[in-house]
Design an enzyme around this catalytic site. Sequence first.
Site, PDB file in Angstrom:
ATOM      1  CG  ASP A 131      -2.130   0.854   1.103  1.00  0.00           C
ATOM      2  OD1 ASP A 131      -2.138   1.720   0.209  1.00  0.00           O
ATOM      3  OD2 ASP A 131      -3.082   0.674   1.875  1.00  0.00           O
ATOM      4  CG  ASP A 132      -0.181   4.800  -0.046  1.00  0.00           C
ATOM      5  OD1 ASP A 132      -0.957   4.416  -0.932  1.00  0.00           O
ATOM      6  OD2 ASP A 132      -0.509   5.627   0.833  1.00  0.00           O
ATOM      7  CB  CYS A 191      -6.152   3.118  -2.045  1.00  0.00           C
ATOM      8  SG  CYS A 191      -6.612   1.562  -1.341  1.00  0.00           S
ATOM      9  CE  LYS A 216      -6.559   0.199   1.637  1.00  0.00           C
ATOM     10  NZ  LYS A 216      -5.575   1.291   1.486  1.00  0.00           N
ATOM     11  CG  HIS A 275     -10.173   1.282   0.749  1.00  0.00           C
ATOM     12  ND1 HIS A 275      -9.142   2.107   0.359  1.00  0.00           N
ATOM     13  CD2 HIS A 275     -11.158   2.107   1.220  1.00  0.00           C
ATOM     14  CE1 HIS A 275      -9.467   3.365   0.584  1.00  0.00           C
ATOM     15  NE2 HIS A 275     -10.697   3.403   1.100  1.00  0.00           N
ATOM     16  CG  HIS A 287      -1.994   3.985   3.687  1.00  0.00           C
ATOM     17  ND1 HIS A 287      -2.322   5.038   4.521  1.00  0.00           N
ATOM     18  CD2 HIS A 287      -2.758   4.143   2.580  1.00  0.00           C
ATOM     19  CE1 HIS A 287      -3.240   5.788   3.934  1.00  0.00           C
ATOM     20  NE2 HIS A 287      -3.514   5.269   2.746  1.00  0.00           N
ATOM     21  CG  ASP A 294      -2.189   0.743  -3.240  1.00  0.00           C
ATOM     22  OD1 ASP A 294      -1.033   1.207  -3.154  1.00  0.00           O
ATOM     23  OD2 ASP A 294      -3.090   1.073  -2.438  1.00  0.00           O
TER      24      ASP A 294
END
Length: 539
Positions: free
Chosen positions: A30-31, A69, A123, A125, A214, A277
């Site tokens: 993530d990120d 995301c 995750k 989301h 993240h 992502d």
Amino acid sequence: MLTNLLCLFFLLAAYKCSETPPNIVLIVADDLGWNDVGFHGSNQIPTPNIDALGCAGLLLHNYYVTPICTPSRAALMTGKYPIHTGMQHTVLFGAEPRGLPLSEKLLPQYLKDLGYKTHLVGKWHLGSYKREYLPMNRGFDSHIGFWTGKIDMYDHTSQEKGHWGFDFRRGFSVAYDLFGEYATDIYTKEAIKVIDAHNNTEPLFLMVAHSAVHSGNPSEFIRAPEYLLDNFTYIDNFQRRKFAAVLTKLDESVGKVVAALDARGLLANSIVIFTTDNGGAADGFNNNAASNFPLRGVKNTLWEGGVRGAALIWSPLLEKRSRLATQRFHLVDWLPTLLRAAGADLSTLPAIDGIDQWDNLSKDLESSRTSIVHNIDDIYGSASITVGKWKLHKGTNYDGAWDYWYGPGGREGAYDVSSVMTSPAGCALGRLGMMPDQEKILTLRDAATIKCDRKNQIICNPLKAPCLFDIETDPCETKNLADEEPAVLAQLLSELAAVNATAVPPNNKPLDPIGNPRYWGYVFTNFGDYKNPLLNTEY
């Protein structure tokens, strides 16, 4: 001779196993920034397990994601650009009464049709206001993790849009018992548990969607185990130092998952993918400390730093491995590509934007993808498309405040190639006879390291006029050629307008006050399934 015989044995074993569709393990960071992995040239933060997988498999060099995301996860799950599912504008919030449209069939649902056991760790989301939008009603047999966009790595609470609440689930139940346990460790243990319990006669789809890297809540945006910080005292920026520790745990998780697959005899018939992502949240963006050096922009921008992703694929089923894969590939391509590898009949797929590129990757054929729609967001007034070697920017986000270049470069110091060889992932791949030697790793790493000259720039201000770049010779987007190539500019503007005509409106909705966790015991919940606590009526 013995090494060659072992290689032949394992390849024959993989072929025999291939009578069963391959296991698919999809690991999503993530990120994570372009420059946060060692195989892209940074020496600052070691990622030996990730590097081992990439150098033994394919380093995806021209790989693209969406800039933020929820759109990326929607694209991954559906094989469609977010403009075609209504998910193109910003992210989904816990109190929003919406989700990825139920009319969409998702990757795990397709795989279940092929007999796969499907598990999500981490995750989601993609919608949680009603049970029907949740992972176990969208194709996953099990889920442990969280529903919203981010959590604190220890207390598993999320603070967003003035709301605060606990957000960690085991299936549909709140996992209070995991409070205080570091999120990455939870995901690792659960992934290994899934692998250890799996029936080897059935194909496995395991998606490990990490919280790392993240940022979390305002009380402390970046949280990592304290003992790891001493490994990075050479990093002056304290936020970057904590980021390095968070990334270390992520890399460690990758190694443990690969080792677990090897221990169960699953690795020889597996496809392992590692992807971010979206681009990295750099230089304080989202209060984080990623690096996209030397690419331009950050997460939630359409510059290469926001949409060109760090990614790899490894599998013994790939015919030509240990190479830099220069095929152009977009996140939407995973759905048809993986379904093809799993033996699906792609002729039955509905109209999607994804392209099956299994043979392109496996056999090192020219990419089947000639264009990419990076995103079109008419609310922000930003859009970007690549056609051939040309990339167009029309408008930008944040009034241009994040349209620059963000480090650190991290190329000082030395690269510890021996740690790649001896990492848990490197050792597992070595046991299969599929780990390249140190010289090959260094050669691949050098080829994957983008070097840009930012001198003699031709200025671009997409708020004033569209910008055009030759992305093949200028991946760092330093020379705006819009004035020099008016015919190309006109062609791409026309292409963009044609694509935009196919877009569906964004399905964002205002936050519902009843979605506030304060009404549900300070827990983010599927509030649409319950009585309105203020009116005592069915919601």
